[in-house]
Design a protein around this motif. Structure first.
Motif, PDB file in Angstrom:
ATOM      1  N   ILE A 147       0.844  -1.204   0.000  1.00 44.49           N
ATOM      2  CA  ILE A 147       0.000   0.000   0.000  1.00 44.49           C
ATOM      3  C   ILE A 147       0.876   1.250   0.000  1.00 44.49           C
ATOM      4  O   ILE A 147       0.651   2.185  -0.785  1.00 44.49           O
ATOM      5  CB  ILE A 147      -0.957   0.001   1.218  1.00 44.49           C
ATOM      6  CG1 ILE A 147      -1.896  -1.196   1.177  1.00 44.49           C
ATOM      7  CG2 ILE A 147      -1.733   1.315   1.295  1.00 44.49           C
ATOM      8  CD1 ILE A 147      -2.783  -1.289  -0.030  1.00 44.49           C
ATOM      9  N   ILE A 148       1.896   1.272   0.852  1.00 49.64           N
ATOM     10  CA  ILE A 148       2.800   2.422   0.909  1.00 49.64           C
ATOM     11  C   ILE A 148       3.490   2.623  -0.440  1.00 49.64           C
ATOM     12  O   ILE A 148       3.583   3.751  -0.950  1.00 49.64           O
ATOM     13  CB  ILE A 148       3.835   2.254   2.044  1.00 49.64           C
ATOM     14  CG1 ILE A 148       3.144   2.213   3.406  1.00 49.64           C
ATOM     15  CG2 ILE A 148       4.901   3.338   1.993  1.00 49.64           C
ATOM     16  CD1 ILE A 148       2.315   3.440   3.742  1.00 49.64           C
ATOM     17  N   VAL A 151       0.956   4.079  -2.860  1.00 50.95           N
ATOM     18  CA  VAL A 151       0.683   5.492  -2.549  1.00 50.95           C
ATOM     19  C   VAL A 151       1.856   6.349  -3.028  1.00 50.95           C
ATOM     20  O   VAL A 151       1.673   7.370  -3.691  1.00 50.95           O
ATOM     21  CB  VAL A 151       0.437   5.685  -1.029  1.00 50.95           C
ATOM     22  CG1 VAL A 151       0.421   7.156  -0.663  1.00 50.95           C
ATOM     23  CG2 VAL A 151      -0.873   5.017  -0.621  1.00 50.95           C
ATOM     24  N   ASP A 152       3.080   5.914  -2.721  1.00 49.11           N
ATOM     25  CA  ASP A 152       4.273   6.666  -3.131  1.00 49.11           C
ATOM     26  C   ASP A 152       4.417   6.744  -4.651  1.00 49.11           C
ATOM     27  O   ASP A 152       4.937   7.727  -5.175  1.00 49.11           O
ATOM     28  CB  ASP A 152       5.533   6.044  -2.535  1.00 49.11           C
ATOM     29  CG  ASP A 152       5.634   6.244  -1.024  1.00 49.11           C
ATOM     30  OD1 ASP A 152       4.866   7.073  -0.474  1.00 49.11           O
ATOM     31  OD2 ASP A 152       6.465   5.567  -0.394  1.00 49.11           O
ATOM     32  N   TRP A 159      -9.412   4.724  -4.310  1.00 51.09           N
ATOM     33  CA  TRP A 159      -9.373   3.526  -3.486  1.00 51.09           C
ATOM     34  C   TRP A 159     -10.799   3.145  -3.133  1.00 51.09           C
ATOM     35  O   TRP A 159     -11.588   4.009  -2.739  1.00 51.09           O
ATOM     36  CB  TRP A 159      -8.585   3.777  -2.200  1.00 51.09           C
ATOM     37  CG  TRP A 159      -7.145   4.096  -2.424  1.00 51.09           C
ATOM     38  CD1 TRP A 159      -6.607   5.315  -2.736  1.00 51.09           C
ATOM     39  CD2 TRP A 159      -6.051   3.190  -2.377  1.00 51.09           C
ATOM     40  NE1 TRP A 159      -5.250   5.218  -2.878  1.00 51.09           N
ATOM     41  CE2 TRP A 159      -4.878   3.914  -2.662  1.00 51.09           C
ATOM     42  CE3 TRP A 159      -5.935   1.830  -2.113  1.00 51.09           C
ATOM     43  CZ2 TRP A 159      -3.625   3.329  -2.692  1.00 51.09           C
ATOM     44  CZ3 TRP A 159      -4.684   1.250  -2.132  1.00 51.09           C
ATOM     45  CH2 TRP A 159      -3.542   1.993  -2.427  1.00 51.09           C
ATOM     46  N   LEU A 169      -6.252   4.292   5.819  1.00 53.92           N
ATOM     47  CA  LEU A 169      -5.537   4.665   4.592  1.00 53.92           C
ATOM     48  C   LEU A 169      -5.054   6.106   4.655  1.00 53.92           C
ATOM     49  O   LEU A 169      -3.942   6.415   4.230  1.00 53.92           O
ATOM     50  CB  LEU A 169      -6.448   4.503   3.372  1.00 53.92           C
ATOM     51  CG  LEU A 169      -6.393   3.196   2.615  1.00 53.92           C
ATOM     52  CD1 LEU A 169      -7.383   3.215   1.459  1.00 53.92           C
ATOM     53  CD2 LEU A 169      -5.021   2.859   2.130  1.00 53.92           C
ATOM     54  N   ALA A 173      -1.313   5.419   5.770  1.00 52.06           N
ATOM     55  CA  ALA A 173      -0.688   5.222   4.466  1.00 52.06           C
ATOM     56  C   ALA A 173      -0.524   6.524   3.691  1.00 52.06           C
ATOM     57  O   ALA A 173       0.131   6.546   2.653  1.00 52.06           O
ATOM     58  CB  ALA A 173      -1.484   4.221   3.643  1.00 52.06           C
ATOM     59  N   VAL A 175      -2.907   8.408   2.168  1.00 52.63           N
ATOM     60  CA  VAL A 175      -3.819   8.660   1.050  1.00 52.63           C
ATOM     61  C   VAL A 175      -4.579   9.947   1.329  1.00 52.63           C
ATOM     62  O   VAL A 175      -5.051  10.184   2.429  1.00 52.63           O
ATOM     63  CB  VAL A 175      -4.808   7.477   0.868  1.00 52.63           C
ATOM     64  CG1 VAL A 175      -5.871   7.807  -0.147  1.00 52.63           C
ATOM     65  CG2 VAL A 175      -4.051   6.230   0.478  1.00 52.63           C
ATOM     66  N   GLU A 176      -4.644  10.811   0.312  1.00 52.40           N
ATOM     67  CA  GLU A 176      -5.347  12.098   0.490  1.00 52.40           C
ATOM     68  C   GLU A 176      -6.758  12.017  -0.023  1.00 52.40           C
ATOM     69  O   GLU A 176      -7.082  11.322  -0.916  1.00 52.40           O
ATOM     70  CB  GLU A 176      -4.593  13.182  -0.268  1.00 52.40           C
ATOM     71  CG  GLU A 176      -3.224  13.408   0.309  1.00 52.40           C
ATOM     72  CD  GLU A 176      -2.436  14.438  -0.467  1.00 52.40           C
ATOM     73  OE1 GLU A 176      -2.982  15.066  -1.394  1.00 52.40           O
ATOM     74  OE2 GLU A 176      -1.256  14.603  -0.157  1.00 52.40           O
TER      75      GLU A 176
END
Length: 176
Positions: A147-148, A151-152, A159, A169, A173, A175-176
């Motif tokens: 997940i990281i 996201v990166d 999602w 998240l 993690a 997530v915005e």
């Protein structure tokens, strides 16, 4: 007896798969293109014991095949990347399920069941993903490191998560 026969078939398939891996023969990732009615055909093949042939594994050919879009707009292309992870493409829409790209299916990476083979694609090799679906929060479907990495990478547009995971998240993690 029918259930027993199916179980025996599955055990035979697993034993053959183990022997192939032990001998260094790579299993081809399963990629199937079909109409909507045949979306689950690849999974049926797995449970019916259909195995890849012994052709040497050519990663570059496989990657090109996996990343190519379906042949027409009315087709869906499903590629099983490993364990719970599938890449599903329809014309201009790409969907990823339960991304697990880590070497171990475990809450920690220093102990736990290790993969027999690497995922069919890495996070870096994935195309842009319209929606990433997380079905539930078990470690073999919600892999923190994957997940990281996703996201990166900035490859996920949206999602889709069950109740309770949105906050995780966003907070854990990024997530915005």
């Amino acid at each position: 007896t029918n259930g027993h026969h199916s179980f025996q078939k599955l055990l035979k398939w697993r034993k053959e798969r183990w022997e192939r891996w032990r001998k260094g023969v790579k299993m081809e990732p399963l990629s199937e293109e079909s109409g909507l009615g045949d979306v689950f055909k690849p999974f049926k093949q797995i449970f019916n014991g259909v195995l890849a042939d012994d052709t040497p594994f050519d990663r570059n050919i496989r990657i090109n095949s996996m990343l190519s879009p379906p042949s027409s707009p009315d087709k869906i292309k499903l590629t099983w990347l490993g364990h719970s992870t599938c890449l599903i493409r329809q014309h201009s829409f790409t969907f990823l399920t339960d991304p697990v790209f880590s070497p171990r299916a475990s809450p920690v990476q220093f102990i736990g069941p290790k993969r027999y083979t690497s995922p069919a694609l890495t996070v870096d090799e994935l195309p842009g993903i319209d929606i990433c679906l997380l079905s539930h929060d078990h470690y073999d479907h919600l892999d923190y490191n994957s997940i990281i990495d996703l996201v990166d990478s900035g490859k996920i547009n949206y999602w889709a998560v069950p109740l309770g995971l949105k906050q995780w998240l966003m907070e854990e993690a990024g997530v915005e």
